[in-house]
Design an enzyme around this catalytic site. Structure first.
Site, PDB file in Angstrom:
ATOM      1  N   HIS A 298      68.893 -17.311  77.825  1.00 58.01           N
ATOM      2  CA  HIS A 298      69.803 -17.061  78.958  1.00 58.01           C
ATOM      3  C   HIS A 298      70.955 -18.054  78.989  1.00 58.01           C
ATOM      4  O   HIS A 298      70.763 -19.238  78.729  1.00 58.01           O
ATOM      5  CB  HIS A 298      69.024 -17.121  80.279  1.00 58.01           C
TER       6      HIS A 298
ATOM      7  N   ARG B 245      81.170 -22.301  88.999  1.00 57.74           N
ATOM      8  CA  ARG B 245      82.072 -21.777  90.035  1.00 57.74           C
ATOM      9  C   ARG B 245      83.460 -21.417  89.526  1.00 57.74           C
ATOM     10  O   ARG B 245      84.195 -20.726  90.225  1.00 57.74           O
ATOM     11  CB  ARG B 245      82.188 -22.815  91.161  1.00 57.74           C
TER      12      ARG B 245
ATOM     13  N   ASP C  25      72.695  -8.577  81.914  1.00 55.36           N
ATOM     14  CA  ASP C  25      71.488  -8.089  82.582  1.00 55.36           C
ATOM     15  C   ASP C  25      71.679  -7.959  84.078  1.00 55.36           C
ATOM     16  O   ASP C  25      72.474  -8.667  84.702  1.00 55.36           O
ATOM     17  CB  ASP C  25      70.297  -8.967  82.219  1.00 55.36           C
TER      18      ASP C  25
ATOM     19  N   GLY D 214      65.094 -11.361  86.307  1.00 56.53           N
ATOM     20  CA  GLY D 214      64.657 -11.727  87.656  1.00 56.53           C
ATOM     21  C   GLY D 214      63.194 -11.341  87.853  1.00 56.53           C
ATOM     22  O   GLY D 214      62.516 -10.912  86.934  1.00 56.53           O
TER      23      GLY D 214
ATOM     24  N   HIS E 137      63.565  -7.156  80.550  1.00 58.59           N
ATOM     25  CA  HIS E 137      62.349  -7.964  80.689  1.00 58.59           C
ATOM     26  C   HIS E 137      61.276  -7.022  81.230  1.00 58.59           C
ATOM     27  O   HIS E 137      61.559  -6.181  82.094  1.00 58.59           O
ATOM     28  CB  HIS E 137      62.537  -9.059  81.736  1.00 58.59           C
TER      29      HIS E 137
ATOM     30  N   GLU F 186      56.268  -9.670  82.061  1.00 50.79           N
ATOM     31  CA  GLU F 186      56.271 -11.150  82.092  1.00 50.79           C
ATOM     32  C   GLU F 186      55.371 -11.628  83.231  1.00 50.79           C
ATOM     33  O   GLU F 186      54.507 -12.467  83.056  1.00 50.79           O
ATOM     34  CB  GLU F 186      57.697 -11.660  82.284  1.00 50.79           C
TER      35      GLU F 186
HETATM   36  N1  LIG Z   1      62.162 -15.749  82.059  1.00 55.81           N
HETATM   37  C1  LIG Z   1      62.977 -15.076  82.887  1.00 55.81           C
HETATM   38  N2  LIG Z   1      62.535 -13.970  83.478  1.00 55.81           N
HETATM   39  C2  LIG Z   1      63.353 -13.244  84.265  1.00 55.81           C
HETATM   40  N3  LIG Z   1      64.632 -13.596  84.564  1.00 55.81           N
HETATM   41  C3  LIG Z   1      65.106 -14.703  83.996  1.00 55.81           C
HETATM   42  C4  LIG Z   1      64.314 -15.496  83.144  1.00 55.81           C
HETATM   43  N4  LIG Z   1      65.046 -16.561  82.736  1.00 55.81           N
HETATM   44  C5  LIG Z   1      66.252 -16.436  83.295  1.00 55.81           C
HETATM   45  N5  LIG Z   1      66.300 -15.325  84.043  1.00 55.81           N
HETATM   46  C6  LIG Z   1      67.482 -14.947  84.803  1.00 55.81           C
HETATM   47  O1  LIG Z   1      67.146 -15.228  86.161  1.00 55.81           O
HETATM   48  C7  LIG Z   1      68.104 -14.540  86.917  1.00 55.81           C
HETATM   49  C8  LIG Z   1      67.444 -14.131  88.180  1.00 55.81           C
HETATM   50  C9  LIG Z   1      68.494 -13.881  89.220  1.00 55.81           C
HETATM   51  C10 LIG Z   1      67.867 -13.231  90.421  1.00 55.81           C
HETATM   52  O2  LIG Z   1      66.705 -12.926  90.387  1.00 55.81           O
HETATM   53  C11 LIG Z   1      68.696 -12.981  91.588  1.00 55.81           C
HETATM   54  C12 LIG Z   1      68.091 -12.476  92.733  1.00 55.81           C
HETATM   55  C13 LIG Z   1      68.880 -12.260  93.866  1.00 55.81           C
HETATM   56  C14 LIG Z   1      70.242 -12.553  93.863  1.00 55.81           C
HETATM   57  C15 LIG Z   1      70.807 -13.064  92.704  1.00 55.81           C
HETATM   58  C16 LIG Z   1      72.264 -13.423  92.677  1.00 55.81           C
HETATM   59  O3  LIG Z   1      72.783 -13.793  91.623  1.00 55.81           O
HETATM   60  O4  LIG Z   1      72.913 -13.370  93.738  1.00 55.81           O
HETATM   61  C17 LIG Z   1      70.051 -13.282  91.555  1.00 55.81           C
HETATM   62  C18 LIG Z   1      68.606 -13.365  86.094  1.00 55.81           C
HETATM   63  O5  LIG Z   1      69.961 -13.553  85.903  1.00 55.81           O
HETATM   64  C19 LIG Z   1      67.870 -13.513  84.770  1.00 55.81           C
HETATM   65  O6  LIG Z   1      68.742 -13.226  83.682  1.00 55.81           O
HETATM   66 ZN   LIG Z   2      64.245 -14.218  80.030  1.00 58.07          ZN
END
Ligand SMILES: Nc1ncnc2c1ncn2[C@@H]1O[C@H](CCC(=O)c2cccc(C(=O)O)c2)[C@@H](O)[C@H]1O
Ligand SMILES: [Zn+2]
Length: 390
Positions: free
Chosen positions: A66, A119, A186, A220, A247, A250
């Site tokens: 990521h 930002r 994603d 997410g 994904h 997981e």
């Molecule tokens: N192992 C992982 N498994 C899953 N995802 C993973 C993993 N590692 C990294 N990510 C990333 O985590 C983010 C999560 C972002 C997210 O949930 C969210 C929820 C509500 C609002 C917003 C916002 O942006 O306003 C974002 C994703 O972008 C994803 O690419």
């Molecule tokens: Zn991931």
């Protein structure tokens, strides 16, 4: 049942290293598997120094890593210092504790606090270029970097400036480091259909979609975020020529992997960790050669799997599934791609040729063009043959 390595013969290494000059220590190529392994900054996996050196020079491809999740402690602390209102520590040392998670939801909270640091388009370019540098240092010749544009545009970064920043860094990385980057956009699933719409628009509108975009994913939390609702968005992305790599499995069961396959037409599965619980799914993944993007230490750090020795990667290999090795969010998990290859070497009891096969699995499973694949695989073969030559 995993055999304990007794020494050279076990490594099937045609040219074992010279006799150990210090008979009181284990031979250099002996797997010491009595060492405890922790996902967070614990001792390196007890892979031999010999194999560590091989891995360090092995040309590799990474498919599941990521963008924000790869921000190094130096970059994160530098960005945190620019934004004093952030709760992210400015001291790289303090960041190690900050990047220790009690569960997956906690991981996402921490992840989003780092997202909040990105930002400006300059932040985006700096981050992307430095991530490429870190990949190049590990001999990564090709990487598909997962980016969540929705998280940046909703935080006020102009979409065209965002795309220009990542593309500028991609071209600089290729010319300066020789590392080829491609993008996966994603959907942050928990942000729902608004995020899905924005993500697929940015991925398919020729006025904004970046040249380096090759795939479309879903990240997410999985709990409470059923995959089928995203079918229309994946249909549009696939129709626009993008590859589906969500994904799945997981933090939820095999049914999520089935949904990713049947509804989202996944060509690869991010993690797929729980697939081992469904023999029919294992057989399907193997028969249809659908690669798993396995991220061993990530699964420990987010508590998806209890210990590395319990990771189902061995079951995947035994089932004949194409396994690729990835780091996911390396600095957040106290790891890097080389360390993940060392973990794989220990868990799968691999020698150099086995590690080279893993690296070629990732090249074959990538969306790089055929000449590019051939070039990297030839380099892997030449490197391995030279390493093993008497
Ligand atoms: N192992 C992982 N498994 C899953 N995802 C993973 C993993 N590692 C990294 N990510 C990333 O985590 C983010 C999560 C972002 C997210 O949930 C969210 C929820 C509500 C609002 C917003 C916002 O942006 O306003 C974002 C994703 O972008 C994803 O690419
Ligand atoms: Zn991931």
């Amino acid at each position: 049942m995993r055999r304990r390595h007794q020494g050279r013969g076990e490594l099937r290494n045609k040219h074992p290293p010279p006799p150990n000059p210090h008979p009181h220590n284990p031979p250099p190529n002996m797997f010491r598997i009595d060492q405890p392994i922790t996902a967070r900054g614990g001792p390196m996996p007890p892979t031999t120094d010999h194999l560590h050196a091989f891995i360090a020079g092995l040309p590799k491809a990474e498919l599941h890593v990521h963008h924000v999740g790869s921000a190094s402690p130096r970059i994160v602390s530098e960005l945190a210092a620019r934004h004093p209102d952030s709760k992210v520590p400015t001291d790289p040392e303090a960041l190690v504790d900050y990047f220790t998670f009690t569960d997956f939801a906690h991981f996402i909270d921490v992840y989003l606090s780092v997202v909040d640091l990105i930002r400006t388009p300059e932040d985006v370019r700096l981050l992307t270029y430095e991530v490429a540098r870190d990949l190049a240092r590990q001999q990564v010749r090709y990487a598909e970097l997962t980016i969540t544009p929705f998280s940046s545009t909703r935080r006020g970064i102009d979409e065209r400036a965002f795309m220009e920043a990542i593309e500028d860094a991609r071209k600089a990385a290729e010319s300066e480091f020789g590392t080829v980057l491609r993008w996966c956009f994603d959907i942050p699933g928990e942000a729902g259909l608004e995020a899905a719409e924005e993500t697929v628009r940015l991925a398919t509108d020729d006025r904004v979609r970046p040249e380096g975009l090759v795939s479309f994913g879903l990240g997410g939390p999985e709990i409470g975020v059923p995959r089928p609702q995203f079918t229309p968005y994946f249909d549009r992305a696939i129709a626009a020529g993008l590859h589906s790599v969500p994904h799945a499995g997981e933090t939820t069961g095999p049914e999520t992997v089935w949904d990713a396959l049947t509804h989202l037409r996944a060509e690869r599965i991010g993690h797929g960790t729980s697939s081992f619980r469904d023999p029919e799914l294992l057989a399907h993944l193997a028969e249809h050669r659908i690669p798993l993007e396995v991220c061993p230490t990530s699964n420990i750090a987010t508590r998806a799997v209890r210990t590395l020795d319990e990771h189902p990667i061995k079951e995947f290999v035994k089932a004949g599934i194409v396994v690729t090795i990835n780091s996911d969010d390396p600095p957040m998990f106290g790891t890097d791609l080389n360390s993940e290859y060392a973990v794989a070497a220990r868990l799968l009891e691999l020698d150099e040729e086995g590690l080279a096969r893993l690296a070629k699995n990732a090249v074959d499973a990538s969306f790089l063009d055929e000449p590019g694949k051939t070039r990297i695989k030839d380099e892997i073969d030449t490197y391995t043959a030279t390493w093993l030559a008497p």
